[in-house]
Design a protein around this motif. Structure first.
Motif, PDB file in Angstrom:
ATOM      1  N   MET A   1     -19.321  48.806  31.698  1.00  0.00           N
ATOM      2  CA  MET A   1     -18.294  47.891  32.206  1.00  0.00           C
ATOM      3  C   MET A   1     -18.888  46.632  32.827  1.00  0.00           C
ATOM      4  N   SER A   2     -18.307  45.483  32.492  1.00  0.00           N
ATOM      5  CA  SER A   2     -18.639  44.241  33.191  1.00  0.00           C
ATOM      6  C   SER A   2     -18.269  44.395  34.651  1.00  0.00           C
ATOM      7  N   GLU A   3     -18.997  43.731  35.525  1.00  0.00           N
ATOM      8  CA  GLU A   3     -18.706  43.866  36.950  1.00  0.00           C
ATOM      9  C   GLU A   3     -17.878  42.689  37.485  1.00  0.00           C
ATOM     10  N   SER A   4     -18.510  41.670  38.011  1.00  0.00           N
ATOM     11  CA  SER A   4     -17.779  40.625  38.737  1.00  0.00           C
ATOM     12  C   SER A   4     -17.213  39.527  37.848  1.00  0.00           C
ATOM     13  N   PHE A   5     -17.914  39.206  36.767  1.00  0.00           N
ATOM     14  CA  PHE A   5     -17.473  38.124  35.882  1.00  0.00           C
ATOM     15  C   PHE A   5     -17.407  38.625  34.447  1.00  0.00           C
ATOM     16  N   VAL A   6     -16.573  37.962  33.640  1.00  0.00           N
ATOM     17  CA  VAL A   6     -16.256  38.493  32.324  1.00  0.00           C
ATOM     18  C   VAL A   6     -16.524  37.471  31.218  1.00  0.00           C
ATOM     19  N   GLN A   7     -16.359  37.934  29.982  1.00  0.00           N
ATOM     20  CA  GLN A   7     -16.793  37.159  28.833  1.00  0.00           C
ATOM     21  C   GLN A   7     -15.989  35.887  28.605  1.00  0.00           C
ATOM     22  N   ARG A   8     -14.792  35.822  29.115  1.00  0.00           N
ATOM     23  CA  ARG A   8     -13.979  34.623  28.928  1.00  0.00           C
ATOM     24  C   ARG A   8     -14.431  33.484  29.848  1.00  0.00           C
ATOM     25  N   GLY A   9     -15.483  33.721  30.632  1.00  0.00           N
ATOM     26  CA  GLY A   9     -16.039  32.671  31.472  1.00  0.00           C
ATOM     27  C   GLY A   9     -15.314  32.496  32.786  1.00  0.00           C
ATOM     28  N   GLU A  10     -14.888  33.586  33.382  1.00  0.00           N
ATOM     29  CA  GLU A  10     -14.206  33.527  34.685  1.00  0.00           C
ATOM     30  C   GLU A  10     -14.447  34.825  35.433  1.00  0.00           C
ATOM     31  N   CYS A  11     -13.891  34.930  36.636  1.00  0.00           N
ATOM     32  CA  CYS A  11     -14.068  36.145  37.423  1.00  0.00           C
ATOM     33  C   CYS A  11     -13.128  37.239  36.924  1.00  0.00           C
TER      34      CYS A  11
ATOM     35  N   CYS B   1     -26.325  40.718  42.205  1.00  0.00           N
ATOM     36  CA  CYS B   1     -25.982  40.590  43.621  1.00  0.00           C
ATOM     37  C   CYS B   1     -25.411  39.207  43.915  1.00  0.00           C
ATOM     38  N   LYS B   2     -26.039  38.167  43.358  1.00  0.00           N
ATOM     39  CA  LYS B   2     -25.533  36.813  43.548  1.00  0.00           C
ATOM     40  C   LYS B   2     -24.126  36.669  42.964  1.00  0.00           C
ATOM     41  N   ALA B   3     -23.928  37.233  41.774  1.00  0.00           N
ATOM     42  CA  ALA B   3     -22.619  37.150  41.132  1.00  0.00           C
ATOM     43  C   ALA B   3     -21.545  37.805  41.993  1.00  0.00           C
ATOM     44  N   ARG B   4     -21.868  38.949  42.585  1.00  0.00           N
ATOM     45  CA  ARG B   4     -20.880  39.651  43.424  1.00  0.00           C
ATOM     46  C   ARG B   4     -20.574  38.842  44.683  1.00  0.00           C
ATOM     47  N   ASP B   5     -21.589  38.227  45.266  1.00  0.00           N
ATOM     48  CA  ASP B   5     -21.356  37.412  46.460  1.00  0.00           C
ATOM     49  C   ASP B   5     -20.477  36.203  46.140  1.00  0.00           C
ATOM     50  N   ILE B   6     -20.698  35.608  44.969  1.00  0.00           N
ATOM     51  CA  ILE B   6     -19.864  34.466  44.566  1.00  0.00           C
ATOM     52  C   ILE B   6     -18.463  34.935  44.200  1.00  0.00           C
ATOM     53  N   PHE B   7     -18.372  36.077  43.518  1.00  0.00           N
ATOM     54  CA  PHE B   7     -17.061  36.647  43.197  1.00  0.00           C
ATOM     55  C   PHE B   7     -16.233  36.867  44.456  1.00  0.00           C
TER      56      PHE B   7
ATOM     57  N   GLY C   1     -23.355  40.915  50.168  1.00  0.00           N
ATOM     58  CA  GLY C   1     -24.073  42.184  50.165  1.00  0.00           C
ATOM     59  C   GLY C   1     -23.330  43.368  49.595  1.00  0.00           C
ATOM     60  N   LYS C   2     -22.108  43.185  49.052  1.00  0.00           N
ATOM     61  CA  LYS C   2     -21.331  44.317  48.548  1.00  0.00           C
ATOM     62  C   LYS C   2     -22.063  45.052  47.432  1.00  0.00           C
ATOM     63  N   GLU C   3     -22.778  44.307  46.585  1.00  0.00           N
ATOM     64  CA  GLU C   3     -23.473  44.937  45.462  1.00  0.00           C
ATOM     65  C   GLU C   3     -24.585  45.861  45.971  1.00  0.00           C
ATOM     66  N   MET C   4     -25.132  45.556  47.133  1.00  0.00           N
ATOM     67  CA  MET C   4     -26.197  46.359  47.719  1.00  0.00           C
ATOM     68  C   MET C   4     -25.651  47.574  48.466  1.00  0.00           C
ATOM     69  N   THR C   5     -24.471  47.422  49.048  1.00  0.00           N
ATOM     70  CA  THR C   5     -23.970  48.457  49.954  1.00  0.00           C
ATOM     71  C   THR C   5     -22.925  49.384  49.325  1.00  0.00           C
ATOM     72  N   ASP C   6     -22.263  48.955  48.241  1.00  0.00           N
ATOM     73  CA  ASP C   6     -21.268  49.805  47.587  1.00  0.00           C
ATOM     74  C   ASP C   6     -21.929  51.096  47.103  1.00  0.00           C
ATOM     75  N   LYS C   7     -21.277  52.208  47.353  1.00  0.00           N
ATOM     76  CA  LYS C   7     -21.783  53.494  46.900  1.00  0.00           C
ATOM     77  C   LYS C   7     -21.212  53.820  45.510  1.00  0.00           C
ATOM     78  N   MET C   8     -21.916  54.683  44.806  1.00  0.00           N
ATOM     79  CA  MET C   8     -21.360  55.175  43.553  1.00  0.00           C
ATOM     80  C   MET C   8     -20.033  55.886  43.843  1.00  0.00           C
ATOM     81  N   ILE C   9     -19.096  55.756  42.923  1.00  0.00           N
ATOM     82  CA  ILE C   9     -17.811  56.409  43.076  1.00  0.00           C
ATOM     83  C   ILE C   9     -17.850  57.740  42.343  1.00  0.00           C
ATOM     84  N   VAL C  10     -17.647  58.826  43.065  1.00  0.00           N
ATOM     85  CA  VAL C  10     -17.696  60.168  42.484  1.00  0.00           C
ATOM     86  C   VAL C  10     -16.335  60.818  42.652  1.00  0.00           C
TER      87      VAL C  10
END
Length: 395
Positions: free
Chosen positions: A35-45, A368-374, A385-394
């Motif tokens: 899965m794409s995370e913060s930004f997608v193929q259409r060139g936006e968030c 990480c930069k992409a998530r901070d900008i998102f 820092g969300k990309e660093m601190t988010d835990k895996m979802i189980v």
């Protein structure tokens, strides 16, 4: 049987649920999604944060969710497919790749993939490109030159185009993965028609912006997650909130800086410089740069890569890791298999990147930069820092 899919889940909707249910075959099979995370193929968030979309996917029937690194998530169909297939193939235990398809005709898609990678195709493509056509249009016409309308029509359908790219990627990497098209039902890709239970993700995103009716087109669990995100000010994300930052970034870039962005070629950097210096909005920049040769989506991806700091070398790198975003009990079984078969390191926490090579560290830093900008696209921005601190979802 272990199936893989490559998706954005932007958001996870009834069409995605249809594909997952079809592949799972009443629970007999497992489904791993890249899965794409913060930004997608259409060139936006993305319209909703990655962690929420992971949870939607897991509650919608996906067993394992893996990250598609941002240089692939924001790339052309070919590189998007290579990134997704690269992650799935590296697990070493995926038997088949499922994907939505307008035609559902695997023989036609296989023949198109074979034709596009043949020696005969290249001069036909170059001839069409020399006529000033965009790459997608030139490719479709070149295929028509080879085989006629029947096969060329596959290159006019967005899901079939991606399907062909998945097949090409499987062949390129020599993975023992079976491509399985799942016939698309409901509204066409990017259609604004809102009816029935399945409509396009584009239409659903528009409904999420208004806060009404979207629940009719997503699974109940997805609807609840979206509602919670909206009520907490964490959705919908709006790319327009980045416009000033985008214009600032573009105005401070040199010709050489622009030339180093993926998809910039043939002197396109000079068109951008001229447009940037005479424009006061992003749309104005894009309209001044756009020609018949360059599609709007390609230009939006270029601008996004400029903002995120994605260079050509990043887009050309092979996938360096398998990053786990979430899983359920059956997904855990797939991961246990992958521990014996994977050809790339499996990352489950941010500290794992310390032991990886420089390419892997570079791509994770971009993520990480992409998530901070998102986070700045949200109604109520998140801290860094969300990309660093988010835990895996189980689940």
């Amino acid at each position: 049987m272990n199936y893989g899919i490559v998706a954005e889940f932007n958001p996870f909707h009834n069409g995605h649920k249809h594909i997952v249910d079809f592949l799972k075959n009443n629970g007999e099979n497992t489904v791993a999604a890249v899965m794409s995370e913060s930004f997608v193929q259409r060139g936006e968030c993305a319209c909703i944060a990655p962690d929420a979309r992971v949870r939607m996917a897991l509650q919608g029937g996906v067993d394992l969710v893996l990250s598609l690194p941002v240089p692939y998530a924001t790339a052309s169909a070919e590189r998007f497919a290579e990134g997704g297939v690269g992650v799935l193939g590296a697990l070493g235990c995926i038997d088949a790749l499922g994907f939505g398809s307008e035609s559902g005709d695997i023989e036609t898609l296989m023949k198109c993939a074979e034709a596009i990678t043949s020696e005969e195709f290249s001069p036909l493509l170059e001839n069409r490109l020399s006529q000033g056509l965009s790459y997608p249009t030139a490719r479709q016409k070149a295929l028509r030159d080879m085989y006629g309308d029947g096969f060329a029509d596959a290159l006019s359908s967005p899901n079939d185009i991606l399907g062909i790219e998945y097949i090409k990627a499987i062949r390129k990497f020599d993975f023992n993965i079976l491509p399985v098209p799942v016939k698309r039902i409901g509204s066409a890709h990017d259609s604004k028609v809102v009816e029935g239970e399945i409509c396009s993700a584009s239409a659903i995103r528009e409904l999420i912006k208004t806060g009404v009716l979207y629940a009719n087109f997503v699974p109940l669990s997805s609807g609840e997650i979206i509602e919670n995100m909206i009520s907490s000010g964490k959705s919908p994300a709006d790319f327009g909130r980045l416009e000033t930052a985008l214009l600032y970034k573009l105005r401070t870039m040199s010709v050489d800086d622009l030339k180093n962005i993926p998809d910039v070629s043939e002197g396109l950097e000079y068109r951008f410089v001229e447009a940037i210096r005479s424009s006061v909005s992003l749309n104005e920049v894009l309209e001044k740069v756009k020609t018949k040769r360059y599609t709007h989506s390609r230009l939006r991806r270029i601008v996004l890569c400029a903002l995120l700091g994605i260079a050509k070398a990043d887009a050309q790198a092979t996938v360096p890791y398998i990053r786990v975003l979430g899983f359920n009990e059956k997904g855990a079984e797939v991961l246990n298999q992958a521990k014996k078969t994977a050809t790339l390191p499996i990352v489950t926490k941010s500290s794992d990147f310390k032991r990886l090579d420089e390419t892997a560290k570079r791509l994770f830093a971009l993520e990480c930069k992409a998530r901070d900008i998102f986070s700045l696209c949200l109604p109520v921005p998140d801290a860094c820092g969300k990309e660093m601190t988010d835990k895996m979802i189980v689940i």
